[in-house]
Design an enzyme around this catalytic site. Structure first.
Site, PDB file in Angstrom:
ATOM      1  N   CYS A   1       0.834  -1.209   0.000  1.00  0.00           N
ATOM      2  CA  CYS A   1       0.000   0.000   0.000  1.00  0.00           C
ATOM      3  C   CYS A   1       0.867   1.257   0.000  1.00  0.00           C
ATOM      4  O   CYS A   1       1.415   1.629   1.050  1.00  0.00           O
ATOM      5  CB  CYS A   1      -0.912  -0.024   1.223  1.00  0.00           C
ATOM      6  SG  CYS A   1      -1.868   1.482   1.399  1.00  0.00           S
TER       7      CYS A   1
ATOM      8  N   CYS B   1      -0.309   4.138   2.219  1.00  0.00           N
ATOM      9  CA  CYS B   1      -0.129   3.902   3.655  1.00  0.00           C
ATOM     10  C   CYS B   1       1.339   4.099   4.050  1.00  0.00           C
ATOM     11  O   CYS B   1       1.633   4.686   5.080  1.00  0.00           O
ATOM     12  CB  CYS B   1      -0.501   2.472   4.043  1.00  0.00           C
ATOM     13  SG  CYS B   1      -2.038   1.891   3.369  1.00  0.00           S
ATOM     14  N   ASP B   2       2.257   3.574   3.249  1.00  0.00           N
ATOM     15  CA  ASP B   2       3.654   3.454   3.687  1.00  0.00           C
ATOM     16  C   ASP B   2       4.637   4.307   2.898  1.00  0.00           C
ATOM     17  O   ASP B   2       5.822   4.356   3.255  1.00  0.00           O
ATOM     18  CB  ASP B   2       4.093   1.975   3.586  1.00  0.00           C
ATOM     19  CG  ASP B   2       3.226   1.075   4.450  1.00  0.00           C
ATOM     20  OD1 ASP B   2       2.787   1.546   5.518  1.00  0.00           O
ATOM     21  OD2 ASP B   2       2.991  -0.073   4.067  1.00  0.00           O
TER      22      ASP B   2
END
Ligand code: NAP
Length: 296
Positions: free
Chosen positions: A129, A132-133
């Site tokens: 993701c 997200c990261d």
């Protein structure tokens, strides 16, 4: 006893909840993780009719609030089993519920490369993701694997954060929309590595490089794997018929082989898996469930 239990609070499940609540049904939505499904990680949705450029998070949150406001009960419990019959039972890891109809909208999860070390390196250089990261890789060198819309969205997103992005794809043609391919080609720090597969993940405590099938080794700080999804149907496959690839089989009304059990969204066998087809499935499945309950 609920009229309908909906398994999954992604776009398909929450849309089904909206339709079922508006028909005055008693609705329970059960979700194993968080609401929103995969779309919650999309930075900008640009192809949903009449909502040009809305973030996945805003879209999912509005949908969740709408379903709640209309009367859905939403609980965060993982469904582990359903028992079919006229009165159906839905068993979660902590409870058991009864319903007259069930709509399964469990979606799909990221496909893995299935390489040794892949699981150990998750959070230590490997991610599924980018939104997200991605921020962990400011000014660093990353690679994205895949040739679909997700891979291209990820590469474009990461190009504004990382120093360099390799986009590694196993063919020299892409599945991604032409507009995304054009956007990626305009980014000066995206380098395309085509006709290539990742065969090895290297590193001690964290990922430090990858080996490609031509034996070339690329030093990278992060690898974003975006090679598609697999349907989340395992817990239901003994009850609801699935295709050889694991997708739920259903008819035009989203009805499965089981009386009163419907399916919606990415876990269902269909040609096009998009936000618009997920919400469409939710409406169709709920409408069919409403019709079924009139004859219950
Ligand atoms: P996808 O469209 O299925 O693409 C997966 C990509 O990964 C393909 O290029 C595929 O290669 C490659 N791949 C599959 N298995 C692989 C393996 N084992 N090793 C190496 N490469 C592998 O998946 P997605 O990009 O996650 O998208 C899923 C669905 O969501 C699609 O319908 C997509 O259109 C939709 N989506 C839409 C948007 C948007 O509209 N903004 C954004 C994200 C996703 P091949 O091409 O060679 O098969």
């Amino acid at each position: 006893m609920y009229d309908v239990i909906i398994v999954g609070a992604g776009p398909a499940g929450l849309t089904a909840a909206i339709y079922a609540c508006r028909a005055n049904l008693k609705v329970l939505v059960l979700e194993a993780m968080t609401y929103g499904g995969q779309i919650i990680n999309t930075p900008s949705i640009e192809n949903y009719p009449a909502l040009f450029k809305v973030s996945g998070f805003d879209f999912a949150t509005n949908l969740y609030n709408q379903a709640k406001e209309l009367g859905s009960e939403i609980k965060f419990e993982k469904v582990v089993k359903i028992i079919p019959g006229k009165e159906k039972e839905v068993i979660t890891s902590t409870n058991s519920y009864k319903a007259k109809a069930i709509i399964i909208a469990t979606g799909a999860v990221s496909r893995k490369l299935n390489l040794p070390n892949e699981d150990e390196f998750v959070g230590k250089g490997i991610s599924y993701c980018a939104t997200c990261d991605g921020n962990f890789y400011k000014g660093q060198v990353v690679a994205v694997n895949g040739g679909g819309n997700t891979a291209f969205e990820d590469a474009i997103y990461l190009a504004d954060i990382a120093k360099k992005v390799y986009l590694i794809h196993r063919r020299n043609e892409f599945r991604a929309d032409a507009s995304l391919v054009e956007q990626a080609k305009k980014k000066k720090n995206i380098e395309f590595i085509l006709n290539s597969k990742i065969i090895k993940l290297n590193g001690d405590d964290k990922l430090s490089s990858i080996t490609l099938n031509n034996n070339k080794e690329l030093n990278i700080d992060g690898l974003f794997i975006a090679i598609g999804k697999v349907p989340e149907t395992n817990n239901f496959a003994s009850v609801v018929k699935t295709t050889k690839d694991g997708y739920f089989e259903s008819n035009e009304e989203c009805l499965t082989n089981q009386e009163g059990i419907f399916v919606a969204g990415d876990a269902r066998e269909k040609e096009l898996r998009q936000l618009v087809t997920a919400t469409s499935d939710g409406a169709i499945a709920a409408t069919a469930a409403i019709k079924y309950l009139k004859l219950f």
